[in-house]
Design an enzyme around this catalytic site. Sequence first.
Site, mmCIF file in Angstrom:
data_model
loop_
_atom_site.group_PDB
_atom_site.id
_atom_site.type_symbol
_atom_site.label_atom_id
_atom_site.label_comp_id
_atom_site.label_asym_id
_atom_site.label_seq_id
_atom_site.Cartn_x
_atom_site.Cartn_y
_atom_site.Cartn_z
ATOM 1 N N GLU A 64 43.687 30.663 43.573
ATOM 2 C CA GLU A 64 44.157 30.833 45.020
ATOM 3 C C GLU A 64 44.727 29.870 45.767
ATOM 4 O OE1 GLU A 64 44.087 33.332 46.717
ATOM 5 O OE2 GLU A 64 42.457 34.963 46.009
ATOM 6 N N SER B 114 43.775 38.161 52.204
ATOM 7 C CA SER B 114 43.614 36.917 53.017
ATOM 8 C C SER B 114 43.037 37.143 54.551
ATOM 9 C CB SER B 114 45.075 36.324 53.317
ATOM 10 O OG SER B 114 44.650 34.835 53.620
ATOM 11 N N HIS C 146 47.838 32.860 45.706
ATOM 12 C CA HIS C 146 47.465 33.399 47.122
ATOM 13 C C HIS C 146 48.663 34.237 47.260
ATOM 14 C CE1 HIS C 146 45.029 33.930 50.395
ATOM 15 N NE2 HIS C 146 45.862 33.762 51.058
#
Length: 574
Positions: free
Chosen positions: A347, A225, A464
């Site tokens: 995601e 990220s 994610h």
Amino acid sequence: MEAGRKLGLLILAVSQALLCWTGATAQQIDSPVVNTVNGQVRGTIKLATDLPKKPVYTYYAIPYAAPPVGELRLRPPEPAFPWGGVRDGTKLGPFCPQDMALFESSDIPIKLEHEDLSEDCLTINVYSPTLAEDAVLPVLLYVHGGGLMAGMGSHHGFEGLAAHQDVVVVTFNYRLGMLGFLSTGDAHAPGNYGLLDQVQAMVWVRDNIRSFGGDPNKVTLFGESAGGVSISYHYLSPMSKGLFHRGICQSGIWQTMPFQTDPLPVAKSLADELECTTKTTEAMMACLRTKTFEEIIAKSNVLLERLQVEPFVPTMDGKYMKAHPMDLFERGDISKADYIVGVNNHEFGWMLGLAVAGENYGSGMSQEDYSAFVQMVAYGKHQGPNLEKITEAILAEYRDADKPDDPMAIQNQFTQMFGDSMFVAPAVLAAEKHSAAGARVFLYENQYRPSVFPHRPEWAGSDHFDDMLMVSGLPFMEPYDLPEPVSYTEADKTVSREMMAYWANFARTGDPADSTGGPADSPSLPAWPEYTPHNPVYMKLDLVPTTDVGLKSQKIKLWNEIIPSLDIAAKDEL
């Protein structure tokens, strides 16, 4: 966190320990002392659950920079101060100031050891399977995520990765939010302090890691990220050159987050909220340095609510970042270091989808709400006369012809649209540009969903942050004291072993599947072909890894070719 060790490796580990502490008492072995350029530090020993005879020497909260307080606040980091005696490195240090409420809604099976915050937070943590200075093991330097406004280098350990793959793992904190990225666009506050902290952490690794058994000439950055976003910037900055040798961007490159081209209005808005003068940037910065970090976080949240986007992000400062990233990207003025870049296959499946769409997320979405989200994304790409064309192009590409009115189908369009625009398309563009510039590039899509999310809907794929559970070796750590017990399956452990091996092999050899020099019991892995613009191959990471060509090629064409061309056409007409 992994497999059984062979007798020879156990003998090697014991002999290395004996070399380091010949004649030491049992207490000294449990609390090993290491020399750094600033002073001595005492650590402790951690173990992977399946490798009880392989110690991981662990050191917490070693300063890598001076505390950025007082006149050092909102300035580039200074080197750490030396200390006398032996520093206690057996406990985690405080985290950098942030809004800890951001962690309350997370379903990630990790428990923070504390919630202490301080601006004196620029510290580093080291996990190593040996302290022999001639071991020269590859170093994996982890850059944490959190949107550049939250997170810490120690939200979970890396004992599994260090023990299973004979690598030195380093983690650290860096400044976040306003304290890490506020800029006035001039010399009084050039910005990018959080990224400069990361550079300073790399300098510390270069100068100290040999004392922990690591090789300063074999440093691989990896992060997820905002960590991946940060690493992508280091590929663009002259200040990072030579301080790292390979990089792994997981679910994020610089395009994932907005790049600030005009930072002063945002800085002035925060100053207004904090009742600071804005007559001159010098006076404004002097005032901001007097506020408590609690006041700064509270008013930064006000700004975040108003703007609906993180207000404090990287910018051009003339030193760390000399030109706009896209200009550097397009002309290939980027690092040629070996590069892994990739994404998870959903995601926006759950955690981020819930954060953006709100509490009703998961039960379907109306076409009206979805269209509003599409227009918001389109506006982020283009504010000119072709906004409607771009919006229509996105709606057309993601429309489900078989279920045009099904709320769950519409919600799926929302998850795919956001995930592709923020993560997948930027990752593929990065692979293409870095490969064209001469780097060896390896692209992946992680398709494995860990078993430890009982409350996550079945339709959600690999979400994610799911990859970090596997890469860090979390299935081989002592279970966290969570409200609900966490138990990893054998499949989880297999995937974790494979992902740790791919990452460590890459750090050692530059080829994720080449285990040369690695542990004898490291998994045998399928070949991972190199990505090139003419052969856009990628690895599908799963219980059984396989390769494919052209990751979401039609969707990527929309984001990386069609929308930019519409944007350029509109600008040419003006």
